[in-house]
Design an enzyme around this catalytic site. Sequence first.
Site, short mmCIF file in Angstrom:
data_model
loop_
_atom_site.label_atom_id
_atom_site.label_comp_id
_atom_site.label_asym_id
_atom_site.label_seq_id
_atom_site.Cartn_x
_atom_site.Cartn_y
_atom_site.Cartn_z
N GLY A 94 -13.82 -6.72 15.00
CA GLY A 94 -13.39 -7.23 13.84
C GLY A 94 -14.06 -6.82 12.54
O GLY A 94 -14.64 -5.88 12.58
N SER A 95 -13.98 -7.67 11.60
CA SER A 95 -14.19 -7.53 10.25
C SER A 95 -15.87 -7.68 9.97
O SER A 95 -16.54 -8.10 10.84
CB SER A 95 -13.68 -8.18 9.27
OG SER A 95 -14.02 -9.59 9.37
N SER A 96 -16.17 -7.25 8.88
CA SER A 96 -17.62 -7.52 8.50
C SER A 96 -17.88 -8.76 8.29
O SER A 96 -19.05 -9.39 8.20
CB SER A 96 -17.97 -6.74 7.12
OG SER A 96 -17.11 -7.16 6.23
N GLY A 97 -16.80 -9.87 8.43
CA GLY A 97 -17.09 -11.12 8.12
C GLY A 97 -17.58 -11.82 9.68
O GLY A 97 -18.26 -13.03 9.67
#
Length: 148
Positions: free
Chosen positions: A69-72
């Site tokens: 997924g994302s850098s979050g």
Amino acid sequence: MTSVAGTRLVLRGRGIVPGRVAGRALVSHETISGWGGIEPATGTIIERRHELYGVCFTGKVLVFPGAKGSSGWSGFFQSTRLMGTAPLAMVFTNLTTKAALGAIVTRVPTVTEFDDDPVAKITTGDRVEVDADNGLVVVYGPRPGHPR
């Protein structure tokens, strides 16, 4: 090198976040998403199609291939630390910047880059010791019926 000595398996890797802990393993054969994949308030995997959907990782040694997924991703795992729902330790095979940062902000002992695949060698419920100071994961067993 992986070695079997008596009733234990020793996996050697690279420590990312120092520390030493012992606990029960929770193994995922799938990567884990942070944003939309976990509920930080409960430490539960909420990604509907994930093999561990509905399972809580709080206080367990989380063994998994890595982050997706994302850098979050790192922010969601940091939230588990702040809310007291973090895993006891992290053991993962695919080192990425998001997984490394997530481990650092979660502040739990973390080992990666192994000589053998921990996802294949460790089973949920195994008692493991994570020694991230020395890059070691010691698995005690095998349990009866364990496929090692």
